[in-house]
Scaffold this active site. Structure first.
Site, PDB file in Angstrom:
ATOM      1  N   SER A 280      14.670  37.131  62.900  1.00 26.43           N
ATOM      2  CA  SER A 280      14.689  36.806  60.910  1.00 26.43           C
ATOM      3  C   SER A 280      15.319  38.301  60.518  1.00 26.43           C
ATOM      4  O   SER A 280      14.124  39.191  60.615  1.00 26.43           O
ATOM      5  CB  SER A 280      13.528  36.323  60.393  1.00 26.43           C
ATOM      6  OG  SER A 280      13.290  36.040  58.814  1.00 26.43           O
TER       7      SER A 280
ATOM      8  N   THR B 198      11.015  28.565  58.036  1.00 28.00           N
ATOM      9  CA  THR B 198      12.038  28.248  59.302  1.00 28.00           C
ATOM     10  C   THR B 198      11.411  27.334  60.056  1.00 28.00           C
ATOM     11  O   THR B 198      11.038  26.157  60.090  1.00 28.00           O
ATOM     12  CB  THR B 198      12.276  29.538  59.281  1.00 28.00           C
ATOM     13  OG1 THR B 198      13.631  29.019  59.936  1.00 28.00           O
ATOM     14  CG2 THR B 198      11.770  30.496  60.411  1.00 28.00           C
TER      15      THR B 198
ATOM     16  N   LYS C 193      10.916  22.730  58.681  1.00 27.36           N
ATOM     17  CA  LYS C 193      11.444  22.633  56.958  1.00 27.36           C
ATOM     18  C   LYS C 193      10.997  20.871  57.390  1.00 27.36           C
ATOM     19  O   LYS C 193      11.044  20.705  55.951  1.00 27.36           O
ATOM     20  CB  LYS C 193      13.086  22.696  57.087  1.00 27.36           C
ATOM     21  CG  LYS C 193      13.312  24.201  57.505  1.00 27.36           C
ATOM     22  CD  LYS C 193      14.999  24.849  57.440  1.00 27.36           C
ATOM     23  CE  LYS C 193      15.626  25.946  56.454  1.00 27.36           C
ATOM     24  NZ  LYS C 193      16.685  26.123  56.398  1.00 27.36           N
TER      25      LYS C 193
ATOM     26  N   ALA D 159      22.410  23.034  57.949  1.00 32.72           N
ATOM     27  CA  ALA D 159      23.099  23.511  56.877  1.00 32.72           C
ATOM     28  C   ALA D 159      23.934  22.533  55.861  1.00 32.72           C
ATOM     29  O   ALA D 159      24.818  22.978  55.318  1.00 32.72           O
ATOM     30  CB  ALA D 159      22.962  24.849  57.273  1.00 32.72           C
TER      31      ALA D 159
HETATM   32  P1  NAP Z   1      22.286  22.607  63.505  1.00 31.45           P
HETATM   33  O1  NAP Z   1      21.369  21.698  62.668  1.00 31.45           O
HETATM   34  O2  NAP Z   1      21.730  22.750  65.316  1.00 31.45           O
HETATM   35  O3  NAP Z   1      23.393  22.113  63.254  1.00 31.45           O
HETATM   36  C1  NAP Z   1      24.237  22.456  64.052  1.00 31.45           C
HETATM   37  C2  NAP Z   1      25.781  21.816  63.831  1.00 31.45           C
HETATM   38  O4  NAP Z   1      26.526  22.767  64.678  1.00 31.45           O
HETATM   39  C3  NAP Z   1      25.553  20.571  64.450  1.00 31.45           C
HETATM   40  O5  NAP Z   1      26.437  19.927  64.136  1.00 31.45           O
HETATM   41  C4  NAP Z   1      25.609  20.706  65.790  1.00 31.45           C
HETATM   42  O6  NAP Z   1      26.765  19.522  66.569  1.00 31.45           O
HETATM   43  C5  NAP Z   1      27.073  21.654  65.009  1.00 31.45           C
HETATM   44  N1  NAP Z   1      27.549  22.617  66.726  1.00 31.45           N
HETATM   45  C6  NAP Z   1      26.781  22.769  67.669  1.00 31.45           C
HETATM   46  N2  NAP Z   1      27.544  23.849  68.450  1.00 31.45           N
HETATM   47  C7  NAP Z   1      28.857  23.473  68.350  1.00 31.45           C
HETATM   48  C8  NAP Z   1      30.273  23.766  69.550  1.00 31.45           C
HETATM   49  N3  NAP Z   1      29.784  24.721  69.762  1.00 31.45           N
HETATM   50  N4  NAP Z   1      30.486  23.249  69.038  1.00 31.45           N
HETATM   51  C9  NAP Z   1      30.721  21.928  67.964  1.00 31.45           C
HETATM   52  N5  NAP Z   1      29.812  21.680  66.956  1.00 31.45           N
HETATM   53  C10 NAP Z   1      28.329  22.598  67.297  1.00 31.45           C
HETATM   54  O7  NAP Z   1      22.016  24.297  62.583  1.00 31.45           O
HETATM   55  P2  NAP Z   1      21.822  24.565  61.313  1.00 31.45           P
HETATM   56  O8  NAP Z   1      20.574  24.841  61.104  1.00 31.45           O
HETATM   57  O9  NAP Z   1      22.278  23.662  60.373  1.00 31.45           O
HETATM   58  O10 NAP Z   1      22.617  25.818  61.527  1.00 31.45           O
HETATM   59  C11 NAP Z   1      24.212  25.973  61.271  1.00 31.45           C
HETATM   60  C12 NAP Z   1      24.221  27.000  61.279  1.00 31.45           C
HETATM   61  O11 NAP Z   1      24.643  28.036  59.745  1.00 31.45           O
HETATM   62  C13 NAP Z   1      23.479  29.089  62.644  1.00 31.45           C
HETATM   63  O12 NAP Z   1      25.257  29.585  62.803  1.00 31.45           O
HETATM   64  C14 NAP Z   1      22.788  28.894  61.625  1.00 31.45           C
HETATM   65  O13 NAP Z   1      22.468  30.581  61.252  1.00 31.45           O
HETATM   66  C15 NAP Z   1      23.857  28.918  59.974  1.00 31.45           C
HETATM   67  N6  NAP Z   1      23.546  28.628  58.951  1.00 31.45           N
HETATM   68  C16 NAP Z   1      23.524  30.374  57.784  1.00 31.45           C
HETATM   69  C17 NAP Z   1      22.485  30.368  56.459  1.00 31.45           C
HETATM   70  C18 NAP Z   1      22.706  31.756  55.897  1.00 31.45           C
HETATM   71  O14 NAP Z   1      21.904  31.717  54.566  1.00 31.45           O
HETATM   72  N7  NAP Z   1      24.114  32.189  55.960  1.00 31.45           N
HETATM   73  C19 NAP Z   1      21.430  29.415  56.193  1.00 31.45           C
HETATM   74  C20 NAP Z   1      22.237  28.230  57.012  1.00 31.45           C
HETATM   75  C21 NAP Z   1      21.982  28.380  57.876  1.00 31.45           C
HETATM   76  P3  NAP Z   1      25.585  18.931  67.374  1.00 31.45           P
HETATM   77  O15 NAP Z   1      24.851  18.371  66.999  1.00 31.45           O
HETATM   78  O16 NAP Z   1      26.157  17.854  68.359  1.00 31.45           O
HETATM   79  O17 NAP Z   1      25.149  20.188  68.859  1.00 31.45           O
END
Ligand code: NAP
Length: 286
Positions: A19, A66, A70, A133
């Site tokens: 983090s 986190t 959550k 997200a």
């Molecule tokens: P999550 O709950 O695991 O959701 C990820 C999504 O992406 C799911 O729909 C997943 O589908 C899909 N996915 C994963 N691998 C994939 C691939 N190879 N091809 C196509 N789709 C794919 O994760 P999250 O918490 O939403 O976070 C997602 C991203 O946002 C991460 O990179 C995280 O670091 C970033 N983020 C950034 C911030 C920021 O402050 N900048 C805040 C929050 C999140 P499946 O269900 O099929 O696996």
């Protein structure tokens, strides 16, 4: 300087060692001259209740929550803000006057932060991914007055659940990634937000790839703003590709800083927190 009067704020999750929150939060705390430090505490699933109850008894001024807690933390909080309730996710808590945990979620405000000076009334947006997200992003897009939101995902189950959650609030449509119609949605979108981890730097991930593959992006044109939630690397391959097409691009670091800024404001009862101090601290580590 840390003294016997110093209090602390902590990040609770598992894992937490990657983090960047301690870096940017400690920079802000120091700048504001507060006698507070920010640390990361790894916590096992079975210890969450014990850890949160113990933290009530010592000089802890607040927590970030986190993955994977959550949702689980809801049952340990006695006050929950409307936005955390709506998103079914908590990322920030503090103790109220009764020494009970009061919770909120700052991800939506974080997401909106780089977009808030732009007018999106009657505009269309496309969200990639249907995980945690994506939920905050869709709420942010509604708050920004987008008129149409489309979501592309490879996961039909989470996609349907997500659409159902928002369909009475806005015109929202779900598409699977192999649906031929995605080409038109890319072409017409004013804003595309990537919430998949595709392109993120990890020990396993290939970084030089585009979400859903190269063909998916062929109809992208320069009128579209492309926002990638990923902050490492910043810019991602997607943002470099979009920049070459003439698009305005936004990386995830601003969202990361802005959600942290809003959390610090929550813990300090509305203190004005400097974005640039947190951002500069973060930049040194990215
Ligand atoms: P999550 O709950 O695991 O959701 C990820 C999504 O992406 C799911 O729909 C997943 O589908 C899909 N996915 C994963 N691998 C994939 C691939 N190879 N091809 C196509 N789709 C794919 O994760 P999250 O918490 O939403 O976070 C997602 C991203 O946002 C991460 O990179 C995280 O670091 C970033 N983020 C950034 C911030 C920021 O402050 N900048 C805040 C929050 C999140 P499946 O269900 O099929 O696996």
């Amino acid at each position: 300087m840390i003294t016997s009067k110093t209090s602390f704020i902590a990040l609770i999750g598992n894992p937490v060692s990657h983090s960047l929150s301690p870096i940017m939060q400690n920079a802000a705390l120091q700048y504001l001259g507060l006698d507070l430090i920010y640390i990361a505490i790894p916590c096992k699933d079975e210890d969450l209740e014990l850890v949160l109850n113990s933290l009530k008894k010592i000089n802890c001024k607040g927590l970030n929550i986190t993955i994977p807690f959550k949702e689980k933390v809801f049952e340990l909080c006695s006050e929950i803000s409307p936005i955390a309730n709506k998103l079914k996710a908590i990322n920030t808590i503090k103790l109220n006057s009764k020494q009970e945990w009061s919770a909120t979620n700052t991800d939506v405000e974080g997401f909106i932060y780089p977009l808030k000076s732009i007018s999106f009334r009657k505009k269309q947006s496309l969200v990639l991914g249907s995980g945690g997200a994506a939920r905050s992003v869709i709420q942010g897009l509604i708050d920004l007055n987008f008129s149409i939101i489309s979501v592309v995902s490879r996961n039909e189950e989470s996609l349907n659940k997500l659409i159902k959650n928002f369909e009475n609030q806005i015109q929202i449509k779900g598409l699977l990634d192999n649906d031929n119609r995605t080409k038109n949605f890319i072409e017409e979108a004013d804003l595309i937000v990537n919430t998949t981890p595709v392109g993120m730097k990890t020990s396993k991930n290939e970084v030089n790839i585009l979400p859903y593959g190269d063909t998916f992006w062929r109809s992208l044109n320069s009128k579209t703003i492309v926002y990638d939630l990923i902050y490492n690397p910043a810019p991602t391959h997607l943002l470099k590709y979009s920049d070459k097409k003439g698009c305005i691009t936004i990386d995830g670091s601003q969202m990361l800083v802005a959600q942290g800024m809003k959390s610090l404001s929550f813990w300090t009862n509305g203190l004005e927190v400097p974005f640039h101090i947190m951002n500069e601290a973060l930049r040194k580590y990215l």
